[in-house]
Design an enzyme around this catalytic site. Sequence first.
Site, PDB file in Angstrom:
ATOM      1  N   TYR A  20     -60.664 -84.888  -7.802  1.00 59.92           N
ATOM      2  CA  TYR A  20     -60.148 -85.338  -6.799  1.00 59.92           C
ATOM      3  C   TYR A  20     -60.588 -86.734  -6.436  1.00 59.92           C
ATOM      4  O   TYR A  20     -60.689 -87.411  -5.675  1.00 59.92           O
ATOM      5  CB  TYR A  20     -60.404 -84.390  -5.554  1.00 59.92           C
ATOM      6  CG  TYR A  20     -59.692 -83.311  -5.446  1.00 59.92           C
ATOM      7  CD1 TYR A  20     -58.339 -83.158  -4.892  1.00 59.92           C
ATOM      8  CD2 TYR A  20     -60.482 -81.991  -5.746  1.00 59.92           C
ATOM      9  CE1 TYR A  20     -57.613 -81.889  -4.642  1.00 59.92           C
ATOM     10  CE2 TYR A  20     -59.339 -80.814  -5.771  1.00 59.92           C
ATOM     11  CZ  TYR A  20     -58.394 -80.874  -5.251  1.00 59.92           C
ATOM     12  OH  TYR A  20     -57.651 -79.677  -5.042  1.00 59.92           O
ATOM     13  N   TYR A 146     -55.143 -73.498   0.804  1.00 58.49           N
ATOM     14  CA  TYR A 146     -55.740 -73.911  -0.428  1.00 58.49           C
ATOM     15  C   TYR A 146     -56.796 -72.675  -0.818  1.00 58.49           C
ATOM     16  O   TYR A 146     -57.358 -72.264   0.044  1.00 58.49           O
ATOM     17  CB  TYR A 146     -56.525 -75.092  -0.175  1.00 58.49           C
ATOM     18  CG  TYR A 146     -57.416 -75.372  -1.328  1.00 58.49           C
ATOM     19  CD1 TYR A 146     -56.602 -76.035  -2.117  1.00 58.49           C
ATOM     20  CD2 TYR A 146     -58.829 -75.017  -1.550  1.00 58.49           C
ATOM     21  CE1 TYR A 146     -57.254 -76.349  -3.651  1.00 58.49           C
ATOM     22  CE2 TYR A 146     -59.410 -75.366  -2.648  1.00 58.49           C
ATOM     23  CZ  TYR A 146     -58.716 -76.056  -3.694  1.00 58.49           C
ATOM     24  OH  TYR A 146     -59.734 -76.369  -4.795  1.00 58.49           O
ATOM     25  N   ASP A 238     -59.472 -64.484   2.034  1.00 53.65           N
ATOM     26  CA  ASP A 238     -60.279 -65.568   1.298  1.00 53.65           C
ATOM     27  C   ASP A 238     -61.395 -66.107   2.225  1.00 53.65           C
ATOM     28  O   ASP A 238     -61.084 -66.814   3.224  1.00 53.65           O
ATOM     29  CB  ASP A 238     -59.263 -66.692   0.897  1.00 53.65           C
ATOM     30  CG  ASP A 238     -59.784 -67.678   0.150  1.00 53.65           C
ATOM     31  OD1 ASP A 238     -61.128 -67.794   0.119  1.00 53.65           O
ATOM     32  OD2 ASP A 238     -59.109 -68.730  -0.529  1.00 53.65           O
ATOM     33  N   LYS A 267     -68.923 -70.703  -2.478  1.00 52.00           N
ATOM     34  CA  LYS A 267     -69.529 -71.860  -1.764  1.00 52.00           C
ATOM     35  C   LYS A 267     -70.632 -71.161  -1.230  1.00 52.00           C
ATOM     36  O   LYS A 267     -71.928 -71.423  -1.807  1.00 52.00           O
ATOM     37  CB  LYS A 267     -68.481 -72.197  -0.697  1.00 52.00           C
ATOM     38  CG  LYS A 267     -67.152 -72.908  -1.291  1.00 52.00           C
ATOM     39  CD  LYS A 267     -66.477 -73.673  -0.102  1.00 52.00           C
ATOM     40  CE  LYS A 267     -65.189 -74.268  -0.739  1.00 52.00           C
ATOM     41  NZ  LYS A 267     -65.697 -75.564  -1.808  1.00 52.00           N
TER      42      LYS A 267
END
Length: 428
Positions: A20, A146, A238, A267
């Site tokens: 990114y 996302y 999610d 994560k």
Amino acid sequence: MVDAQQDWIARDHAVNWHPYTQMKTATVIPIVKGEGAYVYDADGKRYIDAVSSWWVTLHGHAHPYIAERVSKQLYQLEQVIFAGFTHPPAIALSERLLQLLPSRQAKAFYSDNGSTAVEVALKMAVQYAYNLGQPKNKILAFRNGYHGDTFGAMSVSARGRWTAPFHDLLFETIFIDVPNQDNIEALKHIVDQHQQQLACFLYEPLVQGAGGMLMHEASYLSSLMAHCRACNVLLIQDEVFVGFGRTGTLFAANQLAEQPDMMCFSKGLTGGTMPLGLTTCTQKIYDVFYHDEKSRALFHGHSFTANPLACTAALASLDLLLLESTQQNIQKISQLHHEFVATVREHRQVRQVRSCGTILAIEWEIGQESSYFSDLQQRLYVFFLEHGILLRPLGNTVYLVPPYSISEEDLRYIYACIIEALKEFQST
């Protein structure tokens, strides 16, 4: 004498391509040490890691307990193929997580990261219908969502400038707004219209992270989930970002009246120690793949599936997460965020401020529509770095997702710097 910081920067630019990041204009900071809520650069400057290094570091950097557990495992078993083999850390982690998750979750499938955890769930949902002889090929998902950067995950995420080069390669997704009092019945009607084609409904519960820390109410999401279930549309939750305490409860699922068919994690799963992805599912899903016919199996896998070191790190992170002191820290952070929201809500430079558990978001007023590509992002990023704070604004939205080990003093210092930034960066 060569400056250590500049030497690392030059060497990095010569060989690395960062995520990114527009590399032509990029600046990078070499980090050589982490300790608790802090990271240190090559010149010794300390930064408060207020975003948990992209939302992964739950308990602070280089936690000695996790390091000790992983070190012992490294001398025992570092890796073994998970097709046809298993090992104690993977068994123990699955047993423990399934006990903590909603009771409907019965099986665990390991992968490498959040994107692949989502890909696995999507493939489970689509093949579930296929195995039953009732193929369905449409996915329902939220706008501004996302779910990752692989092609399947991109297809079910928000479309924009970052996905434009791949537009023709992404499969069709039915996008809807997040539910609220005004639109819930209309959303249910959309489900009714497409239910014969819908393999699943994929959603980020309570908080849409990369979309700008956008938040929605549990009651309306639960209502939409219940309607999908009544229409035989599978539910994929999610929790890659919101899992493991981020919303103030162990999982966002703990705040919902309805429960999913599949759940995705990554994560914070290993406490930020190393990559690991996980997709769980109900017994009903698993049973449709459990068959004498080999072709009905789920053909998906990764070289490092259920890596013993990563599973060990996750077990150690769970030990820390379930400590009473950690749970108290989560509630303390949540309360401090809530109090800060009240102090800045009426500030003329604040378009909107919101919090959910340990997640806080301040949307800057910029005189135009909010955008990930807002020029304010870089100016705010530099401002906070100069004040010793690692924040990575999503366009004109500044957010905090701190490690649970952060001190109240550091948190209040960040709040004070935000107030200072609100005075300095004003819309024209």
